[in-house]
Design a protein around this motif. Structure first.
Motif, PDB file in Angstrom:
ATOM      1  N   PRO A   1      27.200  52.504  39.494  1.00 22.27           N
ATOM      2  CA  PRO A   1      28.315  52.470  38.543  1.00 22.27           C
ATOM      3  C   PRO A   1      29.656  52.527  39.272  1.00 22.27           C
ATOM      4  N   SER A   2      30.675  51.975  38.633  1.00 18.86           N
ATOM      5  CA  SER A   2      32.019  51.981  39.207  1.00 18.86           C
ATOM      6  C   SER A   2      32.960  52.743  38.299  1.00 18.86           C
ATOM      7  N   PRO A   3      33.779  53.621  38.850  1.00 18.30           N
ATOM      8  CA  PRO A   3      34.752  54.332  38.000  1.00 18.30           C
ATOM      9  C   PRO A   3      35.858  53.431  37.476  1.00 18.30           C
ATOM     10  N   TYR A   4      35.930  52.205  38.009  1.00 21.06           N
ATOM     11  CA  TYR A   4      36.994  51.286  37.598  1.00 21.06           C
ATOM     12  C   TYR A   4      36.429  49.963  37.083  1.00 21.06           C
ATOM     13  N   ASN A   5      35.153  49.949  36.740  1.00 26.49           N
ATOM     14  CA  ASN A   5      34.503  48.756  36.161  1.00 26.49           C
ATOM     15  C   ASN A   5      34.665  47.514  37.039  1.00 26.49           C
ATOM     16  N   TYR A   6      34.708  47.742  38.324  1.00 23.04           N
ATOM     17  CA  TYR A   6      34.812  46.652  39.298  1.00 23.04           C
ATOM     18  C   TYR A   6      35.995  45.729  39.034  1.00 23.04           C
ATOM     19  N   THR A   7      37.125  46.361  38.818  1.00 24.70           N
ATOM     20  CA  THR A   7      38.405  45.644  38.834  1.00 24.70           C
ATOM     21  C   THR A   7      39.307  46.343  39.840  1.00 24.70           C
ATOM     22  N   TRP A   8      40.213  45.580  40.412  1.00 27.40           N
ATOM     23  CA  TRP A   8      41.073  46.084  41.473  1.00 27.40           C
ATOM     24  C   TRP A   8      42.537  45.763  41.169  1.00 27.40           C
ATOM     25  N   MET A   9      43.440  46.477  41.827  1.00 24.48           N
ATOM     26  CA  MET A   9      44.851  46.113  41.815  1.00 24.48           C
ATOM     27  C   MET A   9      45.077  45.253  43.059  1.00 24.48           C
ATOM     28  N   VAL A  10      45.273  43.960  42.836  1.00 21.33           N
ATOM     29  CA  VAL A  10      45.225  42.992  43.930  1.00 21.33           C
ATOM     30  C   VAL A  10      46.623  42.467  44.257  1.00 21.33           C
ATOM     31  N   PRO A  11      47.084  42.655  45.505  1.00 18.81           N
ATOM     32  CA  PRO A  11      48.367  42.071  45.897  1.00 18.81           C
ATOM     33  C   PRO A  11      48.158  40.627  46.339  1.00 18.81           C
ATOM     34  N   ILE A  12      48.865  39.712  45.747  1.00 18.53           N
ATOM     35  CA  ILE A  12      48.671  38.292  46.057  1.00 18.53           C
ATOM     36  C   ILE A  12      49.917  37.732  46.720  1.00 18.53           C
ATOM     37  N   LYS A  13      49.805  37.520  48.029  1.00 14.57           N
ATOM     38  CA  LYS A  13      50.836  36.760  48.730  1.00 14.57           C
ATOM     39  C   LYS A  13      50.466  35.292  48.611  1.00 14.57           C
ATOM     40  N   TRP A  14      51.441  34.434  48.307  1.00 14.45           N
ATOM     41  CA  TRP A  14      51.091  33.058  48.055  1.00 14.45           C
ATOM     42  C   TRP A  14      52.244  32.130  48.398  1.00 14.45           C
ATOM     43  N   MET A  15      51.917  30.865  48.497  1.00 11.14           N
ATOM     44  CA  MET A  15      52.938  29.851  48.705  1.00 11.14           C
ATOM     45  C   MET A  15      52.639  28.656  47.816  1.00 11.14           C
ATOM     46  N   LYS A  16      53.693  27.936  47.509  1.00 18.14           N
ATOM     47  CA  LYS A  16      53.561  26.693  46.741  1.00 18.14           C
ATOM     48  C   LYS A  16      54.220  25.590  47.552  1.00 18.14           C
TER      49      LYS A  16
ATOM     50  N   GLN B   1      55.592  38.083  46.217  1.00 14.04           N
ATOM     51  CA  GLN B   1      54.251  38.627  46.024  1.00 14.04           C
ATOM     52  C   GLN B   1      54.016  38.999  44.569  1.00 14.04           C
ATOM     53  N   HIS B   2      52.793  38.710  44.117  1.00 15.11           N
ATOM     54  CA  HIS B   2      52.409  39.028  42.733  1.00 15.11           C
ATOM     55  C   HIS B   2      51.264  40.024  42.746  1.00 15.11           C
ATOM     56  N   TRP B   3      51.296  40.984  41.829  1.00 16.05           N
ATOM     57  CA  TRP B   3      50.206  41.952  41.697  1.00 16.05           C
ATOM     58  C   TRP B   3      49.338  41.592  40.488  1.00 16.05           C
ATOM     59  N   LEU B   4      48.054  41.435  40.739  1.00 15.00           N
ATOM     60  CA  LEU B   4      47.084  41.252  39.654  1.00 15.00           C
ATOM     61  C   LEU B   4      46.502  42.621  39.342  1.00 15.00           C
TER      62      LEU B   4
END
Length: 950
Positions: free
Chosen positions: A569-584, A591-594
């Motif tokens: 079992p996961s205390p966070y239901n297998y979701t994370w706070m994800v930092p997304i560095k990206w380019m277009k 940077q965007h946080w998911l």
């Protein structure tokens, strides 16, 4: 301890934790146990019980304190006075090598108790003033009489029951005399042997991590039980004795008619038992120092190795690294000396004993004449790893092994910084993507993975502790956190605040949060605790899917087998706070946080030929999937995107295809651009992923198509042998070695002929090896594979006569390449004969044989038939047992092999699997996934390669 044999670029405070680990090494304090005791029912003999009493240790729930594997919190050690006398000749009466010793441990009673538990394993206690133990009160305290004592074998305790109670707040001294075997089992205080100039020599040496100090002397053998150690070694005249501190007195004397030398060492700093080291040898050394610091630096090894200059590279990089670390931590090296010693027999790669680091010879010695550039890198990175521990791991220490990542993950990070400082032209920090991230992704994508921080109750027994020394603990932490690495102020505070003590990971989050609050312009979407705990307290990692048509982003727990069942079992239901560095379109964006499962308000939509690239420079611990159109645009732009991302796109694509997220053909198409690729890291990423196809298909008809595939021939055509010998940059050299090695493996005839000719030239003139050191591994293996008995026997003779450890290692690996079954079976038999293959090399030799498609079923039959012997003789708690199981089963991909694995587990349930228990579960999971993948992808893989070849 070295992870085997390697962090990235420094990332700012809004990136990934990377070195967040650097701020705290360390871990959960000993649990408080029920101190209920039942009096021993055995009849005392001279006031001391000498046999184990009847207990309920076979029951599932322990009832007595000595049935728990963890120490109670009633006593804490203050100091030890230890004298050890190893005999380097066989005892005439026992036929064994032995050592004798005396130990006084001063401890403080924290809670009133009438029971003393102290670790003791495989030591015979001798009478001391009529008793096996003697208890003395200090500073006016009165010591109660001893009612009885015994050795509790299962939990490895010396149990001492008292007539009265020890008083809280008072100190006592426990004295023991003992004798142990100086065995060749590579644990505790043990024996290493070698031959030099035709003379057999014996070394008394030690390996205490994780639970083996108790084999050397009775002690409170838990990392939180720190103390000061006063060490004296008695040894044969003409030998030298080493320990953690500098020697302060060396005198010749006579004891029991034996002429010996007695060496006394300065007291250690307050430290854990697992960091102790005792060595007696006739080794030689070379000396250096840390500039502007009165710290003695020495490299020790066999006299011949020192005389031939094999220790100078390690010596030359040690001083600069120590200076770098002093600046990095803003704290001076804590000890008066730094000894590093290369041992002929050593189970791990290296061990960070404070002030006396022990290594395998291959990890410390470098011979410029015969060693490869890869051997040089190994020395550099392993030395950097161990020196990093001198501050975090040793000065500040984990409190319990369930959080080993805080110790080893930190060292795995900082080793790259130290190595880069010592060899700045190598660009070694870029290699983290290959050496750490891709490696840990492969394990953490399994349903049988585990969180970085496991619950304490999951890690109690010695084999459970050994099992923690795995890829998750060493490598995941490097990218497993989207927070910041500690600021210099936070690092410095952590060192000062917790010096000579223990700490837990939450302390790290506290100080990182302070750094965030005090750094101008720095902000996070949540507290460090909230962000970090999602990466530390739940296993696995997400795949982030970006739809550039809508701008929607989602995350999902990535599993290599999407049909596998996650029981943990996961205390966070297998979701994370994800930092997304990206380019277009080649321009880096903000940077965007998911922060949740889905985000529908992200400016990642594209127009026309624009492309989006996420996880820029692999700054986060996650995989990325895109919509089909963006995948197509990225594949067409692979030559212009950043270097590290080129490697990551290939790795993501192949693993997403294995997980049935994208089509296998799409993954294969990412390799088409490689004809234009000249950098090592993307090529190595592609080769490793294509290697999975080889493992899955090299026993079937698809393999023939793989061999003639244009991608493989392209590798050989891209680079030439002449370039291998002319390039000077380490990554360029690696690229060329890969080109030749992979071409030979895939059957390029010119490559096979060339390697066989070179090897034959050596056979005709054994005193002159014409093969370039950088190509030896490839040439030896392929020549032996193409040859027969004559080539094998020649290589075996060269192996036995090798005086340089790196040369012996290359030959030992290459001997497993033969395609002759009876030679492989003979080699398997040799692997269990310590006179032929050192015990430290047994399991890796079997794994080498299993890597050979001909040798795999032979090795599997071999370990199944001899598992009980291998487990007993080579130690179920050894760190190498997981590698053995992984190595032998890596090619498994049939229902029959899965059935065999399950039967193997059932047949050996009574024997056990020790530190390989989790590896066995993972082998079954991976085999089940392989079966499905082969069935679903065999045809399209064949079709793709068929089309590529026409």
């Amino acid at each position: 301890m070295a992870k085997g044999f390697y962090i990235s670029k420094n990332m700012g405070l809004a990136g990934l934790l990377m070195g967040a680990v650097a701020g705290v090494v360390i871990i959960a304090l000993a649990a408080v146990y029920d101190k209920e005791k039942t009096k021993n029912q055995n009849k005392p003999v001279d006031g001391v019980t000498t046999v184990s009493p009847t207990t309920s240790s076979t029951l599932s729930t322990p009832k007595n304190p000595w049935e728990y594997y963890r120490l109670p919190d009633s006593l804490s050690p203050v100091s030890y006075n230890i004298t050890l006398w190893p005999r380097l000749v066989v005892n005439a009466s026992t036929g064994l090598y032995i050592f004798t010793g005396q130990s006084d441990v001063v401890f403080r009673c924290e809670k009133e108790t009438d029971l003393i538990l102290i670790h003791c394993n495989k030591l015979n206690l001798t009478l001391l003033s009529g008793h096996r133990v003697r208890l003395t009160g200090l500073d006016g305290a009165t010591a109660p009489n001893v009612i009885s004592s015994w050795l509790q074998v299962k939990t490895e305790y010396l149990v001492i029951q008292l007539k009265g109670k020890l008083a809280a707040g008072k100190s006592y001294r426990l004295s023991t005399d003992f004798q142990g075997e100086l065995a060749d089992d590579l644990k505790g205080f043990y024996r290493s042997e070698y031959t030099e100039d035709g003379v057999k020599k014996v070394v008394a040496t030690s390996q205490m991590q994780a639970t083996f100090a108790r084999k050397a002397f009775p002690c409170f053998d838990e990392p939180a039980m720190k103390a000061v150690f006063h060490v004296t070694l008695i040894h044969q005249r003409g030998t030298v004795a080493l320990s953690n501190g500098r020697d302060v007195e060396t005198v010749n004397t006579t004891i029991d008619g034996a002429e010996v030398t007695k060496t006394r060492f300065e007291p250690t700093k307050r430290m854990s038992t697992y960091l102790l080291a005792f060595i007696v040898s006739d080794f030689a050394h070379i000396t250096g120092s840390i500039e502007n610091n009165n710290v003695l630096v020495r490299i020790w090894a066999r006299r011949k190795a020192i005389a031939e200059g094999h220790g100078y590279y390690a010596l030359n990089v040690t001083g600069p690294m120590l200076q770098f670390y002093e600046g990095y931590y803003n704290a001076s090296y804590p000890l008066s000396k730094s000894d590093q010693i290369a041992l002929p027999d050593f189970s791990a790669g290296a061990m960070e004993n404070w002030g006396l680091i022990t290594y395998r010879e291959t990890a410390l010695l470098y011979d410029p004449a015969s060693s490869s550039v890869g051997n040089k890198e190994t020395v550099l990175t392993v030395v950097a790893h161990e020196l990093a521990h001198m501050w975090f791991g040793n000065l500040v220490t984990l409190r319990w092994w369930n959080d080993l990542w805080l110790n080893e993950g930190f060292a795995s990070y900082v080793e790259y910084l130290g190595a880069d400082y010592a060899e700045p032209t190598w660009n070694i920090k870029e290699l983290i993507i290959l050496y750490e991230v891709h490696k840990v992704f492969a394990v953490d994508a399994l349903a049988s993975s585990h969180p970085l921080s496991r619950k304490e109750e999951e890690v109690n027994r010695p084999d459970e502790i050994s099992e923690m020394f795995n890829t998750i603990s060493y490598s995941k932490v490097l990218y497993g956190s989207p927070c910041s690495r500690p600021s210099p102020t936070a690092r410095f505070y952590m060192v000062l605040h917790f010096a000579f003590n223990n700490t837990v990971y939450s302390d790290l989050w506290d100080h990182l949060q302070k750094a965030v609050l005090t750094t101008p312009g720095m902000s996070l979407p949540h507290t460090v605790h909230d962000i970090m705990n999602r990466w530390i307290l739940q296993m696995g990692f997400p795949v982030v899917t970006i739809d550039t048509a809508t701008g929607h982003i989602t995350q999902k727990h990535f599993l290599l087998d999407p049909d596998s069942v996650v029981d943990r079992p996961s205390p966070y239901n297998y979701t994370w706070m994800v930092p997304i560095k990206w380019m277009k379109g080649g321009v880096e964006r903000e940077q965007h946080w998911l922060l949740q499962e889905t985000d529908r308000h992200v400016p990642m939509t594209t127009a026309g030929s624009e492309w989006v690239l996420a996880n820029l420079n692999v700054s986060g611990y996650y995989r990325v999937n895109y919509d089909t159109d963006n995948w197509e645009r990225l594949i067409n732009q692979l030559t212009v995107i950043p270097l590290i991302n080129r490697a990551q796109i290939v790795d993501d694509a192949f693993n997403l295809a294995r997980a049935k997220v994208i089509n296998t053909t799409l993954a294969l198409r990412t390799t088409r651009y490689l004809s234009q690729e000249r950098d090592y890291i993307p090529w190595e990423s592609a080769i490793r992923n294509l290697n999975y196809y080889i493992l899955m298909f090299d026993r079937g008809q698809v393999y023939g198509m793989l061999q003639v595939g244009s991608s493989y021939n392209m590798i050989y055509q891209t680079f030439t042998v002449a370039e291998v010998l002319s390039f000077s940059h380490i990554l360029q050299v690696y690229n060329q070695i890969n080109a030749i090695s992979f071409a030979c493996r895939m059957g390029v005839e010119r490559c096979r002929v060339l390697t066989s000719v070179w090897f034959r030239e050596w056979m005709l003139n054994p005193d002159h090896n014409p093969i370039h050191p950088n190509l030896k591994t490839t040439v030896y293996c392929n020549a032996i594979a193409a040859g027969g008995v004559e080539e094998w026997d020649f290589a075996w003779t060269m192996f036995k006569n090798a005086t340089v450890a790196t040369e012996a290692a290359k030959l030992r690996s290459a001997l497993a390449c033969t395609k002759v079954p009876w030679l492989l079976n003979r080699y398997l038999d040799y692997s269990l004969d310590p006179a032929k293959i050192r015990k430290q090399d047994c399991t890796s030799t079997i794994s080498y044989i299993a890597h050979n498609v001909v040798g795999m079923p032979l090795a599997w039959d071999f370990i199944r038939a001899r598992w009980s012997y291998i487990y007993t003789e080579y130690g179920g708690g050894s760190f190498s047992f997981s590698n053995l199981i992984n190595g032998v089963t890596r090619r498994f991909s049939t229902e029959f092999e899965l059935k065999q694995l399950k039967q193997f587990k059932e047949d050996n349930a009574g024997v056990g699997f020790g530190s390989g228990t989790l590896a066995l579960e993972q082998a079954m999971e991976k085999t089940a996934a392989n079966i499905k993948w082969v069935a679903e992808n065999q045809e399209q893989v064949m079709n793709w390669f068929s089309n590529e070849c026409t």
